[in-house]
Design an enzyme around this catalytic site. Structure first.
Site, short mmCIF file in Angstrom:
data_model
loop_
_atom_site.label_atom_id
_atom_site.label_comp_id
_atom_site.label_asym_id
_atom_site.label_seq_id
_atom_site.Cartn_x
_atom_site.Cartn_y
_atom_site.Cartn_z
N CYS A 9 27.66 -27.87 -3.43
CA CYS A 9 28.06 -28.80 -2.38
C CYS A 9 26.79 -29.43 -1.80
O CYS A 9 25.75 -29.41 -2.46
CB CYS A 9 28.93 -28.13 -1.32
N CYS A 14 28.77 -24.11 3.54
CA CYS A 14 30.21 -24.02 3.82
C CYS A 14 31.03 -23.92 2.53
O CYS A 14 31.55 -22.87 2.19
CB CYS A 14 30.68 -25.22 4.64
N ARG A 15 31.14 -25.04 1.83
CA ARG A 15 32.07 -25.13 0.71
C ARG A 15 31.63 -24.33 -0.52
O ARG A 15 32.40 -23.52 -1.04
CB ARG A 15 32.30 -26.60 0.34
N ASP A 121 46.31 -16.83 -23.70
CA ASP A 121 46.80 -15.49 -23.37
C ASP A 121 45.60 -14.68 -22.89
O ASP A 121 44.82 -14.18 -23.70
CB ASP A 121 47.43 -14.83 -24.59
#
Length: 191
Positions: A9, A14-15, A121
């Site tokens: 970021c 923060c992000r 899978d």
């Protein structure tokens, strides 16, 4: 050898640390997750508003300090998750060869959510590194289905904004990660 994920970021407070902490809390030891910023507030910690949300979701940002993203970090990453399209562009500008392994977090979540059921899978693969290695090309193939449509793949920047902005940012991160973690066989309560 671990599978390296880098979240990016702006300030790396923060992000991207929130995404790093949430991924780290759900993936096994075959995956190493780190974060950095395009204009990092080097040495800064995660603001309390975001730290509380991450902790409540089972992540850990205690002791975290921001760092600047470098071309070497990008080159060493198997997957780069940018928090906005601008961050993605910055990463690719730094290391053009990273273009096929750099997506926004919300873009990857959106692409993974349209992979036909049964295509991957996760129980047939030994660890989360193998699952992410198999998942990335499947997600990139999904870009054709999404072409020509408008998508908001950015996570809002909450820095120095209201608690509601922190909540909105955190929710966008958690919701973007949910289909990715589900695809590799992990269940979350964060979304």
């Amino acid at each position: 050898m671990p599978y390296n994920v880098l979240t990016v970021c702006t300030g790396n407070i923060c992000r991207s640390p929130a995404a790093e902490a949430l991924l780290s809390s759900h993936l096994d030891g075959s995956v190493r997750v780190a974060s950095a910023g395009t204009s990092a507030l080097v040495g800064s910690s995660v603001p309390d508003e975001m730290a509380q949300l991450v902790t409540a979701a089972g992540g850990d940002v205690a002791g975290f300090t921001a760092r600047q993203a470098t071309p070497a970090m990008i080159r060493e990453s198997d997957l780069v998750l940018a928090l906005t399209t601008r961050h993605r562009a910055w990463v690719v500008d730094q290391v053009p060869a990273a273009v096929r392994r750099t997506l926004t977090l919300r873009e990857l979540g959106r692409l993974v959510s349209t992979i036909p059921p049964g295509t991957l899978d996760p129980s047939a693969l030994p660890d989360d590194a193998a699952r992410l290695t198999a998942l990335l090309p499947l997600a990139l193939d999904e870009r054709r289905r999404h072409a020509g449509r408008q998508h908001d793949d950015d996570v809002v920047d909450p820095y120095r904004r209201s608690r509601a902005a922190y909540r909105a940012s955190f929710d966008q991160i958690a919701q973007g990660l949910a289909p990715i973690l589900h695809a590799v066989g992990r269940r979350t309560g964060a979304a």
